[in-house]
Design a protein around this motif. Structure first.
Motif, short mmCIF file in Angstrom:
data_model
loop_
_atom_site.label_atom_id
_atom_site.label_comp_id
_atom_site.label_asym_id
_atom_site.label_seq_id
_atom_site.Cartn_x
_atom_site.Cartn_y
_atom_site.Cartn_z
N ASP A 85 4.43 29.81 8.45
CA ASP A 85 4.91 29.37 9.76
C ASP A 85 4.57 27.90 9.92
N GLY A 86 5.61 27.07 10.17
CA GLY A 86 5.38 25.63 10.32
C GLY A 86 4.93 25.26 11.72
N ASP A 87 4.53 23.98 11.91
CA ASP A 87 4.17 23.46 13.23
C ASP A 87 5.42 23.34 14.08
N ARG A 88 5.28 23.51 15.36
CA ARG A 88 6.41 23.46 16.27
C ARG A 88 6.69 22.01 16.67
N LEU A 89 7.98 21.64 16.69
CA LEU A 89 8.43 20.32 17.12
C LEU A 89 9.64 20.51 18.01
N ARG A 90 9.60 19.91 19.18
CA ARG A 90 10.74 19.99 20.10
C ARG A 90 11.09 18.57 20.55
N VAL A 91 12.36 18.22 20.37
CA VAL A 91 12.87 16.91 20.81
C VAL A 91 13.67 17.14 22.08
N ILE A 92 13.25 16.49 23.16
CA ILE A 92 13.89 16.67 24.47
C ILE A 92 14.60 15.39 24.86
N LEU A 93 15.91 15.49 25.06
CA LEU A 93 16.75 14.36 25.47
C LEU A 93 17.22 14.59 26.89
N ASP A 177 8.42 19.58 7.54
CA ASP A 177 7.67 20.83 7.46
C ASP A 177 7.52 21.52 8.81
N SER A 178 8.16 20.98 9.83
CA SER A 178 8.00 21.54 11.18
C SER A 178 9.16 22.47 11.51
N ILE A 179 8.86 23.42 12.39
CA ILE A 179 9.90 24.25 12.99
C ILE A 179 10.42 23.48 14.19
N ALA A 180 11.60 22.89 14.05
CA ALA A 180 12.09 21.93 15.04
C ALA A 180 13.32 22.47 15.76
N ASP A 181 13.46 22.05 16.99
CA ASP A 181 14.68 22.28 17.75
C ASP A 181 14.89 21.11 18.69
N VAL A 182 16.11 20.99 19.21
CA VAL A 182 16.48 19.89 20.08
C VAL A 182 16.97 20.46 21.40
N VAL A 183 16.53 19.85 22.50
CA VAL A 183 16.97 20.25 23.84
C VAL A 183 17.63 19.04 24.48
N LEU A 184 18.89 19.20 24.87
CA LEU A 184 19.65 18.13 25.52
C LEU A 184 20.00 18.57 26.93
N ILE A 185 19.60 17.76 27.92
CA ILE A 185 19.83 18.07 29.32
C ILE A 185 20.73 16.98 29.91
N SER A 186 21.91 17.37 30.39
CA SER A 186 22.89 16.40 30.84
C SER A 186 23.88 17.07 31.78
N ASP A 187 24.74 16.21 32.39
CA ASP A 187 25.85 16.75 33.17
C ASP A 187 27.10 16.93 32.32
#
Length: 692
Positions: A85-93, A177-187
């Motif tokens: 299990d890798g480290d968690r990474l979240r990119v928030i835009l 090596d991270s478990i990554a996901d991207v979150v995009l918040i917009s209109d």
């Protein structure tokens, strides 16, 4: 198999040592024939085959020992991949474009987006790594230690989803090596997207990186926008009426009636204000004309404001500007007397400048750089043999032309230097004195106004000098890149002034053999241009060419900021300021504050707010909000994901099911050491039992 210390593999050359020892040992035995040994020799021949085999085994064992020692120092290893299990990474835009300023559930849409972003960030706990960024036409990373962000107050930028997602992709690639996901918040404003082919090929988001899209936009929006405010030209004369055409667009579906609008013109302490009203059907455009009549000379700034309450307030205002003034005063310096005026160089220059109205070039009128109906230059000739130089101030004479570089008294050079250093512009034509030749180098020696080391006057042979090449990107000469405007290579010159240009001098055009023809350089706050042939017909027949007038006009107009975009230049929020830095005439921009007592030098890379900004040399930048932000049309989440071709995460999923592979190095040196020891024992055993 890989090696940690690959440098030790060079020790493999030591494998040659056992081979040499083996070859040399073959010749250490001296043969002696004895009759009494005949029967013993027969016995020894019976074991010769076995000894030969042992010798080869001994050689191979020694080679293996050396190879084992080399590998032992090189530290071989086998790569292993373990699943963990890798480290968690979240990119928030978070979208901070102008459209996010519309009303939302809890204030503005940007406030709703920040609340969603903080909620998404809290789902992972304190051990996860979270990268925050605002985005509009650019990405603005946020360095926060609290794990939460606050909504910005002023948002005026445009939307660029590709830039935001590309930044997120790069951040994910930086942590493989991270478990990554991207979150995009917009209109999800549709205007922030380009073509499918361009954006998909450019983005290439990895398929194993899910992107969660949170839509905070309004289902329906009411927006009336001022999309354009265009004058008929950016420069006009005081006796002409100033008319500004304003375009409005109703992006809502319902009509809007009797909407009041105010147009204000300001220049210094002078103000002219007009009020009108307009009816606009839903999803349609209307044009409104404001006639301010004749205005006094000066740079006038116009503001058009809608008095309406709609969902997007930033596009209810638009600005523009024009310059009202008389023709530019140009001082032409003639080193002779008025009796020689018809034969002098100043006659050609002043006559050409006076014809600027009739000789205006169509490409300039298309660019709104200077109106063809207004006289651009008002030349005044001064003869130095009769009168001294008048008061040289850039405010009185924005441009000074030296019609003959060799006829100018040396005492006048110092005054011209002070004039240019204070912000004046100088145009110098080469020439020679009527009595003594080649005086330019002596008169201008040591002056900062020269383009470099001035040489002698050079005459052509059977073929005249011609302009071989020129910088078509220069605002002074870009007009002649169009063959319909004329070919500069057709101009012929019998004599030219040789110059070795200085390091900071720009050569805008060259004669044959790379000899400079037109140069430009800065001195103090001003600019100096040299044309390295005469202004009259004494050095060639170029004055009879149809290109004489346009070229003289371009040189003079460029120094006065009347070419290209002119003194008034239009920009949008997010435009790159490097475009300004490339203009040698405008090295820095100063923001015009609402408080007239102070101004701040701006160092931002892009324009970041609407308003008027002044630049060097009297240039005025008119900065408006991006027009695309007025279009409130949105795109559904599934179509948004399909457009960019990324993996859409489930909206309610706080975790991402993903296992990463981590590389480990399984070193083999204990086994190699054991093998080396075994080979050494074997070598010792064979060496003691093997004879030559």
């Amino acid at each position: 198999m890989n090696f940690i210390q690959t440098g030790f593999l060079i020790g493999g050359v030591a494998l040659a040592i056992p081979v040499l020892v083996h070859l040399l040992s073959r010749y250490q035995v001296r043969r002696v024939e004895l009759g009494t040994m005949r029967f013993l020799q027969e016995v020894m021949q019976d074991g010769a085959q076995r000894r030969k085999i042992r010798r080869w085994l001994l050689l191979l064992t020694r080679l293996a020992c050396v190879a084992a020692l080399v590998m032992l120092f090189a530290r071989p290893y086998l790569p292993e991949f373990v699943r963990r299990d890798g480290d968690r990474l979240r990119v928030i835009l978070v979208d901070q474009s102008a459209s996010m300023g519309m009303p939302g559930e809890n204030g503005r849409l940007i406030d709703d987006a920040v609340a969603k972003a903080n909620e998404v960030a809290s789902q992972l706990g304190t051990d996860a790594k979270i990268l925050w960024a605002w985005f509009d036409s650019e990405v603005h990373p946020v360095d926060t230690e609290s794990g939460r962000v606050s909504a910005p107050r002023g948002i005026v930028g445009g939307t660029d989803f590709l830039t935001a997602l590309s930044w997120a992709r790069d951040q994910v690639d930086a942590f493989p090596d991270s478990i990554a996901d991207v979150v995009l918040i917009s209109d999800l404003q549709q205007a922030g997207m380009a073509s499918d082919l361009v954006e998909t090929s450019t983005l290439a988001m990895p398929a194993d990186v899910p992107v969660r899209v949170i839509d905070v936009g309004r289902v329906a929006a009411s927006n009336l926008a001022v999309t354009a405010a265009m004058p008929t030209s950016t420069r006009t004369s005081p006796d002409q009426d100033t008319v500004i055409n304003v375009t409005l667009f109703n992006y809502g579906t319902l009509p809007m009636e009797e909407i009041p609008m105010t147009g204000t013109a300001e220049s210094g302490g002078r103000t002219v204000r007009l009020k009108k009203s307009i009816n606009i059907p839903g999803e349609q455009a209307q044009e409104l004309s404001f006639d301010f009549g004749t205005l006094q000379p000066g740079v006038w700034q116009f503001t058009f404001q809608l008095d309406v309450e709609d969902d997007l307030a930033i596009d209810n205002r638009r600005i523009t500007a024009i310059e009202v003034g008389q023709p530019e005063s140009v001082l032409v310096i003639d080193g002779g007397t008025q009796d020689e005026a018809v034969m002098g160089e100043s006659f050609y220059v002043s006559a050409a400048l006076r014809q600027s109205k009739t000789a205006a070039i169509s490409a300039e009128s298309e660019a709104n750089a200077a109106p063809t109906a207004a006289q651009r230059f008002s030349p005044e000739v001064v003869y130095l043999f009769e009168d001294s130089l008048p008061d040289l101030r850039p405010t009185r004479y924005p441009l000074v032309v030296v019609a003959n570089s060799a006829s100018l008294p040396r005492v006048s050079i110092g005054r011209l230097e002070r004039y240019v250093e204070a912000g004046g512009r100088l145009l110098v034509f080469a020439g020679e004195d009527s009595d003594q030749q080649d005086q330019t180098s002596d008169i201008w020696d040591g002056s900062a106004l020269t383009p470099g080391q001035i040489g002698q006057v050079r005459s052509s042979g059977a073929m005249p000098f011609r302009v071989g090449q020129f910088d078509s990107s220069s605002s002074m000469l870009t007009l002649f890149a169009d063959p319909q405007q004329g070919d500069l290579g057709r101009l012929a010159f019998n004599r030219i002034l040789e110059v070795q240009p200085a390091e900071l001098t720009s050569v805008l055009a060259s004669f044959d053999d790379q000899l400079p023809a037109l140069t430009q350089h800065k001195y103090g706050n001003g600019n100096v241009v040299w044309f390295l042939s005469s202004a009259d017909a004494s050095w060639g027949p170029w004055t009879t060419s149809p290109l004489y007038l346009p070229l003289v006009h371009q040189m003079a107009a460029d120094l006065l900021h009347l070419t290209g975009e002119g003194k008034i230049r239009f920009r949008s929020i997010g435009n790159d300021r490097n475009l300004i830095a490339s203009d040698a005439r405008s090295p820095q921009i100063t923001r015009v504050s609402t408080d007239a007592s102070r101004s701040v030098v701006s160092s931002q890379l892009t324009f970041d707010r609407p308003g008027f900004e002044s630049g060097d040399g009297g240039v005025l930048y008119v900065v408006n909000a991006t027009a695309q932000e007025s279009d409130t049309t949105r795109i559904p989440v599934d179509q948004f994901a399909s457009h960019f071709k990324f993996t859409l995460a489930e909206s309610d999923s706080g975790e991402v099911a993903k296992i990463v592979r981590d590389e480990h190095k399984r070193e083999l040196w204990p086994w190699v050491a054991a093998l080396a020891a075994l080979l050494m024992l074997t070598e010792y055993f064979l060496a003691n039992r093997t004879t030559a």
